[in-house]
Motif scaffolding. Structure first.
Motif, PDB file in Angstrom:
ATOM      1  N   LEU A   1     104.421  62.772 -65.003  1.00 40.55           N
ATOM      2  CA  LEU A   1     105.706  62.362 -64.433  1.00 40.55           C
ATOM      3  C   LEU A   1     105.534  61.163 -63.501  1.00 40.55           C
ATOM      4  N   VAL A   2     104.569  61.238 -62.605  1.00 39.50           N
ATOM      5  CA  VAL A   2     104.339  60.128 -61.677  1.00 39.50           C
ATOM      6  C   VAL A   2     103.903  58.876 -62.438  1.00 39.50           C
ATOM      7  N   SER A   3     103.056  59.035 -63.427  1.00 38.92           N
ATOM      8  CA  SER A   3     102.609  57.887 -64.229  1.00 38.92           C
ATOM      9  C   SER A   3     103.775  57.232 -64.960  1.00 38.92           C
ATOM     10  N   GLU A   4     104.638  58.041 -65.536  1.00 35.81           N
ATOM     11  CA  GLU A   4     105.784  57.518 -66.286  1.00 35.81           C
ATOM     12  C   GLU A   4     106.798  56.834 -65.366  1.00 35.81           C
ATOM     13  N   ARG A   5     106.899  57.300 -64.133  1.00 34.95           N
ATOM     14  CA  ARG A   5     107.869  56.739 -63.189  1.00 34.95           C
ATOM     15  C   ARG A   5     107.300  55.565 -62.398  1.00 34.95           C
ATOM     16  N   GLN A   6     106.080  55.167 -62.671  1.00 25.18           N
ATOM     17  CA  GLN A   6     105.451  54.092 -61.917  1.00 25.18           C
ATOM     18  C   GLN A   6     106.387  52.888 -61.843  1.00 25.18           C
ATOM     19  N   GLY A   7     106.600  52.401 -60.635  1.00 25.59           N
ATOM     20  CA  GLY A   7     107.496  51.276 -60.424  1.00 25.59           C
ATOM     21  C   GLY A   7     108.939  51.683 -60.202  1.00 25.59           C
TER      22      GLY A   7
ATOM     23  N   ASN B   1      99.038  55.877 -51.886  1.00 28.10           N
ATOM     24  CA  ASN B   1      98.691  54.481 -51.625  1.00 28.10           C
ATOM     25  C   ASN B   1      99.764  53.484 -52.031  1.00 28.10           C
ATOM     26  N   THR B   2     100.789  53.935 -52.717  1.00 32.22           N
ATOM     27  CA  THR B   2     101.876  53.030 -53.097  1.00 32.22           C
ATOM     28  C   THR B   2     103.191  53.448 -52.452  1.00 32.22           C
ATOM     29  N   SER B   3     103.100  54.215 -51.369  1.00 33.94           N
ATOM     30  CA  SER B   3     104.326  54.773 -50.792  1.00 33.94           C
ATOM     31  C   SER B   3     104.543  54.316 -49.358  1.00 33.94           C
ATOM     32  N   HIS B   4     105.741  54.542 -48.922  1.00 35.78           N
ATOM     33  CA  HIS B   4     106.097  54.430 -47.512  1.00 35.78           C
ATOM     34  C   HIS B   4     106.231  55.863 -47.033  1.00 35.78           C
ATOM     35  N   GLN B   5     105.495  56.219 -46.009  1.00 33.20           N
ATOM     36  CA  GLN B   5     105.534  57.586 -45.519  1.00 33.20           C
ATOM     37  C   GLN B   5     106.356  57.655 -44.239  1.00 33.20           C
ATOM     38  N   VAL B   6     107.228  58.629 -44.199  1.00 35.89           N
ATOM     39  CA  VAL B   6     108.021  58.888 -43.012  1.00 35.89           C
ATOM     40  C   VAL B   6     107.648  60.293 -42.547  1.00 35.89           C
ATOM     41  N   ILE B   7     107.017  60.364 -41.405  1.00 37.88           N
ATOM     42  CA  ILE B   7     106.596  61.656 -40.856  1.00 37.88           C
ATOM     43  C   ILE B   7     107.630  62.078 -39.825  1.00 37.88           C
ATOM     44  N   MET B   8     108.196  63.233 -40.037  1.00 37.18           N
ATOM     45  CA  MET B   8     109.208  63.745 -39.109  1.00 37.18           C
ATOM     46  C   MET B   8     108.672  65.011 -38.460  1.00 37.18           C
ATOM     47  N   ASN B   9     108.609  64.996 -37.160  1.00 36.89           N
ATOM     48  CA  ASN B   9     108.211  66.173 -36.407  1.00 36.89           C
ATOM     49  C   ASN B   9     109.393  66.647 -35.592  1.00 36.89           C
TER      50      ASN B   9
ATOM     51  N   SER C   1     107.977  67.168 -48.203  1.00 39.50           N
ATOM     52  CA  SER C   1     106.955  68.198 -48.114  1.00 39.50           C
ATOM     53  C   SER C   1     106.817  68.651 -46.674  1.00 39.50           C
ATOM     54  N   ASN C   2     106.451  69.895 -46.509  1.00 41.52           N
ATOM     55  CA  ASN C   2     106.172  70.426 -45.180  1.00 41.52           C
ATOM     56  C   ASN C   2     104.698  70.320 -44.843  1.00 41.52           C
ATOM     57  N   ARG C   3     103.924  69.710 -45.723  1.00 44.25           N
ATOM     58  CA  ARG C   3     102.488  69.535 -45.511  1.00 44.25           C
ATOM     59  C   ARG C   3     102.158  68.050 -45.431  1.00 44.25           C
ATOM     60  N   ALA C   4     101.103  67.757 -44.688  1.00 42.11           N
ATOM     61  CA  ALA C   4     100.602  66.386 -44.634  1.00 42.11           C
ATOM     62  C   ALA C   4      99.945  66.049 -45.973  1.00 42.11           C
ATOM     63  N   PRO C   5     100.010  64.785 -46.400  1.00 43.14           N
ATOM     64  CA  PRO C   5      99.385  64.411 -47.671  1.00 43.14           C
ATOM     65  C   PRO C   5      97.905  64.797 -47.761  1.00 43.14           C
ATOM     66  N   SER C   6      97.197  64.786 -46.663  1.00 40.20           N
ATOM     67  CA  SER C   6      95.783  65.176 -46.699  1.00 40.20           C
ATOM     68  C   SER C   6      95.612  66.650 -47.066  1.00 40.20           C
ATOM     69  N   ASP C   7      96.648  67.450 -46.883  1.00 38.55           N
ATOM     70  CA  ASP C   7      96.598  68.875 -47.232  1.00 38.55           C
ATOM     71  C   ASP C   7      96.980  69.138 -48.690  1.00 38.55           C
ATOM     72  N   TRP C   8      97.362  68.114 -49.432  1.00 44.76           N
ATOM     73  CA  TRP C   8      97.780  68.299 -50.822  1.00 44.76           C
ATOM     74  C   TRP C   8      96.597  68.468 -51.764  1.00 44.76           C
TER      75      TRP C   8
ATOM     76  N   LEU D   1      96.376  61.303 -59.186  1.00 44.04           N
ATOM     77  CA  LEU D   1      97.799  61.484 -58.912  1.00 44.04           C
ATOM     78  C   LEU D   1      98.131  61.124 -57.471  1.00 44.04           C
ATOM     79  N   LEU D   2      97.369  61.673 -56.532  1.00 41.96           N
ATOM     80  CA  LEU D   2      97.693  61.459 -55.134  1.00 41.96           C
ATOM     81  C   LEU D   2      97.403  60.028 -54.700  1.00 41.96           C
ATOM     82  N   ASP D   3      96.428  59.390 -55.338  1.00 41.89           N
ATOM     83  CA  ASP D   3      96.193  57.979 -55.069  1.00 41.89           C
ATOM     84  C   ASP D   3      97.429  57.168 -55.438  1.00 41.89           C
ATOM     85  N   ARG D   4      98.016  57.475 -56.570  1.00 42.78           N
ATOM     86  CA  ARG D   4      99.238  56.773 -56.996  1.00 42.78           C
ATOM     87  C   ARG D   4     100.390  57.042 -56.039  1.00 42.78           C
ATOM     88  N   LEU D   5     100.500  58.275 -55.568  1.00 40.14           N
ATOM     89  CA  LEU D   5     101.597  58.623 -54.664  1.00 40.14           C
ATOM     90  C   LEU D   5     101.395  58.064 -53.264  1.00 40.14           C
TER      91      LEU D   5
END
Length: 139
Positions: free
Chosen positions: A72-78, A111-119, A85-92, A105-109
């Protein structure tokens, strides 16, 4: 709720949006393996301008689920993909049975993303019943 709000904003700007819990997407794709409609189902998930996957990384994945997510992530690239998620990416990483699939998979997610961390406190209403100790004393 955060993903839904982003989806509403995207719709107001003219985007075609699909919102679904990650577990529901995985169940739908598993059904596609069973009835041989997997390719059609994956195309439906690739089609929207924005795909929002809610509650990502809630539990460990099976090998088939991890493979489906990778595809799914590969097909949606771009294309826009929002993940909540309720977990930090390092916990995935430990949630994937195959470390090679996880890394790819997680490299694609990540390293190509904008992360918004909400606490902070949850915006979900507290639906837990109050314990008997929360009741006011009877006079």
């Amino acid at each position: 709720m955060r993903g839904e709000a982003l989806g509403h904003l995207a719709v107001r700007q003219g985007a075609n949006v699909r919102f679904a819990k990650t577990s529901r997407i995985l169940a739908d794709l598993a059904g596609g393996h069973a009835d041989r409609t997997w390719a059609k189902r994956i195309r439906e998930l690739v089609r929207p301008d924005v795909l929002i996957r809610d509650d990502f990384a809630m539990r460990q994945l099976t090998a088939a689920q991890a493979d489906d997510l990778y595809e799914l992530v590969s097909e949606r690239q771009g294309r826009s993909l929002i993940i909540t998620s309720n977990r930090a990416p390092s916990d995935w990483y430990p949630l994937f049975p195959n470390p090679v699939v996880a890394e790819s998979l997680l490299d694609r997610l990540i390293n190509t993303s904008h992360q918004v961390i909400m606490n902070g406190p949850s915006f979900q209403p507290n639906k837990h019943p109050k314990s008997h100790t929360d009741k006011p004393p009877i006079s």
